[in-house]
Design a protein around this motif. Structure first.
Motif, PDB file in Angstrom:
ATOM      1  N   MET A   1      35.751  29.763  42.060  1.00 50.04           N
ATOM      2  CA  MET A   1      37.017  30.198  41.867  1.00 50.04           C
ATOM      3  C   MET A   1      38.359  29.412  43.483  1.00 50.04           C
ATOM      4  SD  MET A   1      39.080  33.813  41.724  1.00 50.04           S
ATOM      5  CE  MET A   1      38.451  34.371  40.140  1.00 50.04           C
ATOM      6  N   ASN A   2      39.214  29.366  42.397  1.00 49.40           N
ATOM      7  CA  ASN A   2      39.906  28.430  43.509  1.00 49.40           C
ATOM      8  C   ASN A   2      40.902  29.538  43.938  1.00 49.40           C
ATOM      9  OD1 ASN A   2      42.905  27.996  44.801  1.00 49.40           O
ATOM     10  ND2 ASN A   2      42.687  25.577  42.935  1.00 49.40           N
ATOM     11  N   THR A   3      41.346  30.069  45.532  1.00 47.48           N
ATOM     12  CA  THR A   3      41.227  31.483  45.494  1.00 47.48           C
ATOM     13  C   THR A   3      43.188  31.530  46.071  1.00 47.48           C
ATOM     14  OG1 THR A   3      39.081  31.595  46.943  1.00 47.48           O
ATOM     15  CG2 THR A   3      41.193  32.649  47.489  1.00 47.48           C
ATOM     16  N   GLU A   4      43.545  29.953  47.015  1.00 47.36           N
ATOM     17  CA  GLU A   4      44.998  30.146  46.754  1.00 47.36           C
ATOM     18  C   GLU A   4      45.696  29.620  45.180  1.00 47.36           C
ATOM     19  OE1 GLU A   4      42.367  28.281  48.002  1.00 47.36           O
ATOM     20  OE2 GLU A   4      42.577  28.225  50.254  1.00 47.36           O
ATOM     21  N   MET A   5      44.490  29.306  44.075  1.00 46.63           N
ATOM     22  CA  MET A   5      45.202  29.302  42.734  1.00 46.63           C
ATOM     23  C   MET A   5      45.380  30.970  42.601  1.00 46.63           C
ATOM     24  SD  MET A   5      44.563  27.553  39.719  1.00 46.63           S
ATOM     25  CE  MET A   5      46.024  26.638  38.571  1.00 46.63           C
ATOM     26  N   LEU A   6      44.715  32.115  42.980  1.00 52.78           N
ATOM     27  CA  LEU A   6      45.196  32.600  42.301  1.00 52.78           C
ATOM     28  C   LEU A   6      46.026  34.039  43.009  1.00 52.78           C
ATOM     29  CD1 LEU A   6      43.378  36.170  41.105  1.00 52.78           C
ATOM     30  CD2 LEU A   6      42.106  36.412  42.776  1.00 52.78           C
ATOM     31  N   ILE A   7      45.763  33.124  44.345  1.00 51.51           N
ATOM     32  CA  ILE A   7      47.283  34.042  45.116  1.00 51.51           C
ATOM     33  C   ILE A   7      48.471  33.691  44.518  1.00 51.51           C
ATOM     34  CG2 ILE A   7      48.329  33.986  47.637  1.00 51.51           C
ATOM     35  CD1 ILE A   7      45.195  34.356  48.200  1.00 51.51           C
ATOM     36  N   GLU A   8      48.576  32.446  44.526  1.00 49.97           N
ATOM     37  CA  GLU A   8      49.863  32.127  43.739  1.00 49.97           C
ATOM     38  C   GLU A   8      50.007  33.201  42.117  1.00 49.97           C
ATOM     39  OE1 GLU A   8      53.709  30.416  43.540  1.00 49.97           O
ATOM     40  OE2 GLU A   8      52.324  30.900  45.164  1.00 49.97           O
ATOM     41  N   LEU A   9      49.030  33.194  41.633  1.00 48.78           N
ATOM     42  CA  LEU A   9      49.352  33.489  40.507  1.00 48.78           C
ATOM     43  C   LEU A   9      50.349  35.001  40.555  1.00 48.78           C
ATOM     44  CD1 LEU A   9      46.722  31.464  37.987  1.00 48.78           C
ATOM     45  CD2 LEU A   9      48.865  31.099  37.988  1.00 48.78           C
ATOM     46  N   GLU A  35      44.741  30.934  32.972  1.00 47.23           N
ATOM     47  CA  GLU A  35      44.270  29.759  33.635  1.00 47.23           C
ATOM     48  C   GLU A  35      43.261  29.811  35.110  1.00 47.23           C
ATOM     49  OE1 GLU A  35      48.276  30.171  35.438  1.00 47.23           O
ATOM     50  OE2 GLU A  35      49.471  31.431  34.262  1.00 47.23           O
ATOM     51  N   ILE A  36      42.784  30.457  35.338  1.00 49.43           N
ATOM     52  CA  ILE A  36      41.618  29.951  36.209  1.00 49.43           C
ATOM     53  C   ILE A  36      40.540  30.162  35.474  1.00 49.43           C
ATOM     54  CG2 ILE A  36      43.756  30.130  37.772  1.00 49.43           C
ATOM     55  CD1 ILE A  36      41.582  32.947  38.648  1.00 49.43           C
ATOM     56  N   ASN A  37      40.295  30.433  33.912  1.00 50.69           N
ATOM     57  CA  ASN A  37      38.967  29.888  33.331  1.00 50.69           C
ATOM     58  C   ASN A  37      37.920  30.654  34.031  1.00 50.69           C
ATOM     59  OD1 ASN A  37      39.982  28.223  31.682  1.00 50.69           O
ATOM     60  ND2 ASN A  37      39.343  26.475  32.196  1.00 50.69           N
ATOM     61  N   GLN A  38      38.174  32.227  34.288  1.00 52.12           N
ATOM     62  CA  GLN A  38      37.628  33.462  34.823  1.00 52.12           C
ATOM     63  C   GLN A  38      37.451  34.115  34.254  1.00 52.12           C
ATOM     64  OE1 GLN A  38      34.892  32.797  37.639  1.00 52.12           O
ATOM     65  NE2 GLN A  38      35.948  31.277  37.600  1.00 52.12           N
ATOM     66  N   PRO A  39      36.275  35.196  34.006  1.00 57.29           N
ATOM     67  CA  PRO A  39      36.853  36.753  33.064  1.00 57.29           C
ATOM     68  C   PRO A  39      37.433  37.409  34.215  1.00 57.29           C
ATOM     69  CG  PRO A  39      34.827  36.414  33.899  1.00 57.29           C
ATOM     70  CD  PRO A  39      35.760  34.999  34.591  1.00 57.29           C
ATOM     71  N   VAL A  40      38.106  38.372  33.265  1.00 58.39           N
ATOM     72  CA  VAL A  40      39.584  38.811  34.618  1.00 58.39           C
ATOM     73  C   VAL A  40      38.681  39.864  35.078  1.00 58.39           C
ATOM     74  CG1 VAL A  40      40.710  41.015  33.703  1.00 58.39           C
ATOM     75  CG2 VAL A  40      40.691  39.210  31.819  1.00 58.39           C
ATOM     76  N   GLN A  41      37.769  40.569  35.038  1.00 53.47           N
ATOM     77  CA  GLN A  41      36.744  41.483  36.434  1.00 53.47           C
ATOM     78  C   GLN A  41      36.650  40.457  37.928  1.00 53.47           C
ATOM     79  OE1 GLN A  41      38.013  43.710  35.607  1.00 53.47           O
ATOM     80  NE2 GLN A  41      35.618  45.204  35.421  1.00 53.47           N
ATOM     81  N   ASN A  42      36.830  39.153  37.184  1.00 55.15           N
ATOM     82  CA  ASN A  42      36.108  38.069  38.682  1.00 55.15           C
ATOM     83  C   ASN A  42      37.720  38.108  39.203  1.00 55.15           C
ATOM     84  OD1 ASN A  42      33.477  38.250  37.121  1.00 55.15           O
ATOM     85  ND2 ASN A  42      33.968  36.327  37.309  1.00 55.15           N
ATOM     86  N   CYS A  43      38.156  37.880  38.711  1.00 57.58           N
ATOM     87  CA  CYS A  43      39.884  37.887  39.449  1.00 57.58           C
ATOM     88  C   CYS A  43      40.433  39.052  39.794  1.00 57.58           C
ATOM     89  CB  CYS A  43      40.765  37.653  37.982  1.00 57.58           C
ATOM     90  SG  CYS A  43      40.519  36.108  36.976  1.00 57.58           S
ATOM     91  N   LYS A  44      40.208  40.289  38.647  1.00 49.29           N
ATOM     92  CA  LYS A  44      39.990  41.422  39.669  1.00 49.29           C
ATOM     93  C   LYS A  44      39.959  41.565  41.358  1.00 49.29           C
ATOM     94  CE  LYS A  44      42.149  44.460  35.720  1.00 49.29           C
ATOM     95  NZ  LYS A  44      41.259  45.529  34.831  1.00 49.29           N
ATOM     96  N   LYS A  45      37.896  41.795  41.144  1.00 49.71           N
ATOM     97  CA  LYS A  45      37.268  41.962  41.802  1.00 49.71           C
ATOM     98  C   LYS A  45      37.603  41.171  43.125  1.00 49.71           C
ATOM     99  CE  LYS A  45      32.638  41.025  43.478  1.00 49.71           C
ATOM    100  NZ  LYS A  45      31.626  41.262  43.505  1.00 49.71           N
ATOM    101  N   ASN A  46      37.601  39.451  43.017  1.00 50.21           N
ATOM    102  CA  ASN A  46      37.863  38.531  44.103  1.00 50.21           C
ATOM    103  C   ASN A  46      39.642  39.276  44.732  1.00 50.21           C
ATOM    104  OD1 ASN A  46      36.142  36.995  43.969  1.00 50.21           O
ATOM    105  ND2 ASN A  46      36.799  35.808  42.617  1.00 50.21           N
ATOM    106  N   TRP A  47      40.834  39.099  44.042  1.00 52.96           N
ATOM    107  CA  TRP A  47      42.047  39.575  44.206  1.00 52.96           C
ATOM    108  C   TRP A  47      42.151  41.121  45.264  1.00 52.96           C
ATOM    109  CZ3 TRP A  47      46.756  39.043  45.303  1.00 52.96           C
ATOM    110  CH2 TRP A  47      47.567  39.478  46.281  1.00 52.96           C
ATOM    111  N   THR A  48      40.718  42.289  44.936  1.00 50.68           N
ATOM    112  CA  THR A  48      40.682  43.187  45.611  1.00 50.68           C
ATOM    113  C   THR A  48      40.423  42.837  46.992  1.00 50.68           C
ATOM    114  OG1 THR A  48      40.258  45.021  43.347  1.00 50.68           O
ATOM    115  CG2 THR A  48      39.818  45.180  45.621  1.00 50.68           C
ATOM    116  N   SER A  49      39.354  42.149  46.452  1.00 49.13           N
ATOM    117  CA  SER A  49      38.702  41.398  48.208  1.00 49.13           C
ATOM    118  C   SER A  49      39.824  40.912  49.079  1.00 49.13           C
ATOM    119  CB  SER A  49      38.067  41.024  47.875  1.00 49.13           C
ATOM    120  OG  SER A  49      36.879  39.841  49.305  1.00 49.13           O
ATOM    121  N   LEU A  50      41.000  39.830  47.789  1.00 50.06           N
ATOM    122  CA  LEU A  50      41.731  39.616  49.149  1.00 50.06           C
ATOM    123  C   LEU A  50      42.485  40.330  49.713  1.00 50.06           C
ATOM    124  CD1 LEU A  50      42.249  36.198  46.734  1.00 50.06           C
ATOM    125  CD2 LEU A  50      41.809  36.157  49.403  1.00 50.06           C
ATOM    126  N   ARG A  51      43.167  41.318  48.776  1.00 51.64           N
ATOM    127  CA  ARG A  51      44.226  42.533  49.226  1.00 51.64           C
ATOM    128  C   ARG A  51      44.096  43.103  50.338  1.00 51.64           C
ATOM    129  NH1 ARG A  51      44.713  46.429  45.328  1.00 51.64           N
ATOM    130  NH2 ARG A  51      43.150  47.072  46.645  1.00 51.64           N
TER     131      ARG A  51
END
Length: 120
Positions: A1-9, A35-51
């Protein structure tokens, strides 16, 4: 997953990190996921980890008055996540220490207790 793109989105969608905004967030997460071709749960999980990582890094960098300054390596995504700073609040902490008051309802410090017990 592109972390910088997730942060920007996420940064572009304040409803996801502004706790005062009560709008439905699921549609925003679906947009990000597509937009980043990932499941919603992966996006949420990665965002929670980043936050959470940003919160830990921010706490480590704070020194208490009078405390020796220590070198703390800057967290990898600290600059990208800086937009969260104004939205972060510390929760009230609960203490197991009883607060001692005198007759005038003023809080006594430990040094006041020591002075009173030594007879000064």
């Amino acid at each position: 997953m592109n972390t910088e793109m997730l942060i920007e989105l996420v940064r572009e969608r304040p409803s996801l990190y502004d706790m005062s905004d009560k709008r439905n967030k699921e549609s925003l997460w679906r947009e990000i996921a597509s937009e980043i071709n990932q499941p919603v749960q992966n996006c949420k999980k990665n965002w929670t980890s980043l936050r959470d990582g940003y919160r830990r890094a921010a706490k480590k960098s704070i020194t208490v008055s009078g405390q020796k300054t220590k070198f703390v390596k800057k967290w990898k995504y600290a600059d990208e996540m800086e937009f969260l700073k104004s939205h972060m609040k510390e929760r009230d902490s609960i203490s197991n220490i009883d607060v001692v008051t005198d007759d005038e309802d003023d809080v006594l410090s430990h040094s006041d207790d020591e002075k009173n017990s030594s007879g000064r």
